[in-house]
Design an enzyme around this catalytic site. Structure first.
Site, short mmCIF file in Angstrom:
data_model
loop_
_atom_site.label_atom_id
_atom_site.label_comp_id
_atom_site.label_asym_id
_atom_site.label_seq_id
_atom_site.Cartn_x
_atom_site.Cartn_y
_atom_site.Cartn_z
N GLN A 121 -9.50 6.98 2.96
CA GLN A 121 -10.09 6.13 3.99
C GLN A 121 -10.90 6.94 5.00
O GLN A 121 -10.38 7.88 5.59
CB GLN A 121 -8.97 5.39 4.73
CG GLN A 121 -9.48 4.33 5.68
CD GLN A 121 -8.33 3.65 6.40
OE1 GLN A 121 -7.71 4.25 7.29
NE2 GLN A 121 -8.04 2.43 6.02
N SER A 156 -6.13 10.86 4.65
CA SER A 156 -5.08 11.33 3.73
C SER A 156 -5.63 11.37 2.31
O SER A 156 -6.44 10.53 1.94
CB SER A 156 -3.89 10.37 3.75
OG SER A 156 -3.46 10.15 5.06
N GLU A 239 -2.31 -4.27 6.41
CA GLU A 239 -1.43 -3.17 6.75
C GLU A 239 -0.15 -3.66 7.44
O GLU A 239 0.86 -3.00 7.42
CB GLU A 239 -2.16 -2.18 7.64
CG GLU A 239 -1.48 -0.83 7.69
CD GLU A 239 -2.23 0.16 8.55
OE1 GLU A 239 -3.08 -0.26 9.35
OE2 GLU A 239 -1.94 1.36 8.43
#
Lengths: 377, 288
Positions: A121, A156, A239
């Site tokens: 992301q 990440s 999320e």
């Protein structure tokens, strides 16, 4: 108010438990945290196993309750985490499913589900954290390409990702929410540089991504040009809701382990510590019930998570830090030894009140959007 | 997962709220504050007729035939309205003490080394011999101290949690109302982040406690009840404190209702099953 399960939900749970019991012993040993290619291979292999068993799309098509059962049971059984598949399954994938064209869905979704491609992301920037809409990574149109220059942070799995869901500014003159576009960036494109970012826990869980005149085909744009903020909000709503199911289950297990350890090392005789652990047990029981409450709300609202997500995140991120502070009390001087259990977890827990909206930002959301207080500054 | 209020439960909650607004609105509340120690027997009978005490008795015995979740909703409303009287003790006595179910008999009980409403009660459960009156901090709850506290009844612990939940929800509303309307520096104080964050924490504590209290009403598990009580005590006491803070100087006056919520929350928090008792119960369950 009903906490029971339907026969269908019970059947799903039983089938999943049986499958987990059969396949988990066949998994190889987990790779070390620093072995990124090993982690990628391990996480993709697990996703492939889920795909073959019919569980790959549980994050997308299943009801919130079934998703909750899946997350609860996999955590209880000690199954691998979603790991490198996180962005593909929980951010980029749902966005492409909701906003992408038929061609884009056919191109990107099956490799995510089959455990063949990793997404990362590219949202936050060094100068755009809580204030994400102020992002400055620039994309200039050049024929059937965008030419992208800027930098992203907190990415990440960037080292091993095939794709990056990227937010770029396409219209610097427009009001800031209206000049943003969502692009799928191939991570092997020329001009992409990844630099690992070492956290206070000593590991490189995140990376910075630098983009220097990177050419991205216009065909990789999801949604309309300058409509990327709305497209992104679709993503972010995924999320919340069931995001922390596995973690609450894990925290309750850790609490039991802390009680056992305290009994073994004699600290259990200290009523202050005992009461502290009892209080934390109440806390995590309540957080589990709040999860079930929020899932029930989502279920009743056609799968859309309600406003309870911010309430949950505020309480949970604080409780998680309290849990590992209590662990330090159980450990005594050993709490300073990185080789002891829970010590690294205590360090990691420090990110919980910051990541995905700091507690201060979350309180603002609760105050303005739920309680209807006037907009503050 | 269907862990939410059913239509019937919503209707019951609305019905209780409506009844209490009509029979114990703000004027009645302030009138009761002005005459401490007097229990409104007519109101007590109205509660009895409405089924407040007989809620969980079987219909065959003249009860309403509902369960703990419905009782929790009714007690939450009672807590919200600051309804005075030994509500939990009378509710628990409804099956055993003649007249309790109909609101004709007022039943008090020894709880946590204290008895609420001893002199107004017709019947007292537990050993109240040697009870000594104290000058109660809460103008709406006369108190006696008794020598030996008895063990907690889990249902009493849960219903206390429900009352605390009512306070937690109400003080959140009061704080938000005040923050929206009170202006300083040319804008509502609720536009200041420092005040917003106090209000947000009020809601977070109340909603977390709500999930725990409602779940404990469904499972009736003693550990779930202990957890619910700890969360609800915290949400009520800290909530009332923060609500008082949001009110500024007005919060320190007798005229504002905030102190009544805080004082009642303190009284309920002293009942058996909270604080150390609850924490030790949960710790023991963890260690098993």
């Amino acid at each position: 108010m009903d906490l029971s399960r339907t026969p269908e939900e019970e059947e799903f749970r039983t089938r999943l438990r049986t499958w987990l019991a059969a396949v988990l012993p066949t998994l190889p040993a987990r790779p070390s945290p620093d072995d990124w290619p090993g982690r990628r291979a391990y996480d993709l292999r697990w996703q492939r196993m889920l795909y073959d068993a019919g569980y790959a799309d549980v994050h997308w098509d299943a009801s919130p309750t079934v998703r909750m059962i899946f997350l609860e049971e996999t955590e209880r059984a000690g199954a691998p985490y979603v790991g490198a598949n996180f962005v593909g399954l929980l951010h980029a994938g749902p966005t492409i499913a909701a906003e992408g064209t038929a061609d884009q869905r056919a191109r990107w979704l099956p490799p995510i589900l089959r455990g063949e491609q990793v997404w990362c992301q590219g949202f936050s920037e060094p100068d755009a954290g809580s204030d994400l809409a102020s992002l400055r990574t620039r994309a200039r149109r050049d024929g059937d390409h965008y030419v992208v220059t800027g930098s992203k942070i907190w990415t990440s799995h960037a080292e091993v990702a095939d794709w990056c869901e990227l937010l770029v500014r396409t219209d610097p003159a427009a009001p800031r929410h209206r000049g943003i576009t969502w692009l799928a960036l191939p991570m092997d494109a020329e001009g992409v540089t990844v630099r690992p970012l070492r956290t206070l826990a000593g590991s490189a869980e995140f990376a910075e991504v630098f983009l220097d005149e990177v050419r991205v085909p216009v065909a990789n744009r999801v949604g309309e040009e300058n409509d990327g903020w709305r497209v992104t909000m679709v993503t972010l709503s995924f999320e919340r809701g069931t995001a922390f199911v596995g973690e609450v289950v894990a925290c309750r297990r850790v609490l039991g382990e802390l009680a056992s350890a305290a009994r073994e090392n004699g600290r259990w005789d200290d009523p202050v510590l005992r009461r502290r652990l009892g209080r934390l047990d109440a806390e995590f029981r309540a957080l589990w019930r709040l999860t079930q409450w929020n899932v029930s709300e989502a279920e009743a609202n056609g799968g859309v998570p309600g406003v309870g997500g911010s309430v949950f995140k505020l309480r949970y991120s604080h409780a998680r830090q309290e849990l590992y502070d209590a662990a330090a009390e159980v450990l005594g001087p050993d709490c300073l030894d990185l080789d002891r259990p829970w010590v690294l977890d205590r360090l990691s827990s420090l990110s919980y009140t910051i990541a995905a909206g700091t507690s201060q930002i979350q309180r603002g959301i609760v105050a303005e959007r739920i309680l209807g207080l006037p907009r503050g500054r | 997962m269907r862990f939410r209020l059913t239509d019937d439960q919503r209707a019951l909650r609305a019905g209780v709220r409506d009844l209490l607004e009509r029979r114990f609105g703000r004027e009645a509340l302030r009138a009761a504050v002005a005459v401490p120690g007097r229990l409104d027997r007519a109101l007590w009978r109205t509660l009895g007729e409405a089924g407040f005490f007989a809620l969980r008795l079987p219909e065959a015995d003249g009860g309403v035939g509902l369960g703990l979740p419905e009782a929790v909703l009714a007690f939450e409303e009672a807590g919200r309205a600051l309804l005075p009287g030994p509500l939990v003790a009378t509710h628990l006595a409804a099956g055993g003490v003649p007249g309790a179910a109909r609101g004709e008999t007022v039943v008090a009980a020894v709880d946590g080394g204290l008895v609420e409403w001893l002199e107004a009660a017709d019947v007292v459960h537990g050993d109240a011999s040697g009870a000594v009156p104290l000058r109660s901090v809460d103008p709406l709850t006369p108190l006696h101290r008794v020598p030996a506290p008895g063990p907690p009844d889990p249902v009493a612990v849960l219903l206390t949690a429900a009352e605390q939940l009512g306070t937690a929800g109400r003080v959140c509303e009061l704080a938000v109302q005040h923050a929206r309307t009170r202006e300083q520096f040319g804008r509502p104080v609720g536009a200041f982040q420092a005040v917003q964050h106090l209000c947000a924490d009020l809601l977070v504590r109340a909603e977390t406690a709500r999930a725990a209290v409602y779940a404990a009403a469904v499972t009736a598990d003693p550990a779930d009840i202990a957890a619910a009580r700890l969360l609800a005590d915290e949400a009520a006491v800290r909530g009332a404190r923060d609500c008082l803070q949001v009110h500024g100087g007005m919060g320190f006056t007798w005229e504002a209702d905030v102190h009544l919520h805080l004082k009642r929350a303190w009284v309920r928090a002293r009942r058996a099953g909270g604080s150390a008792e609850g924490e030790e119960l949960l710790a023991a369950a963890l260690a098993r």
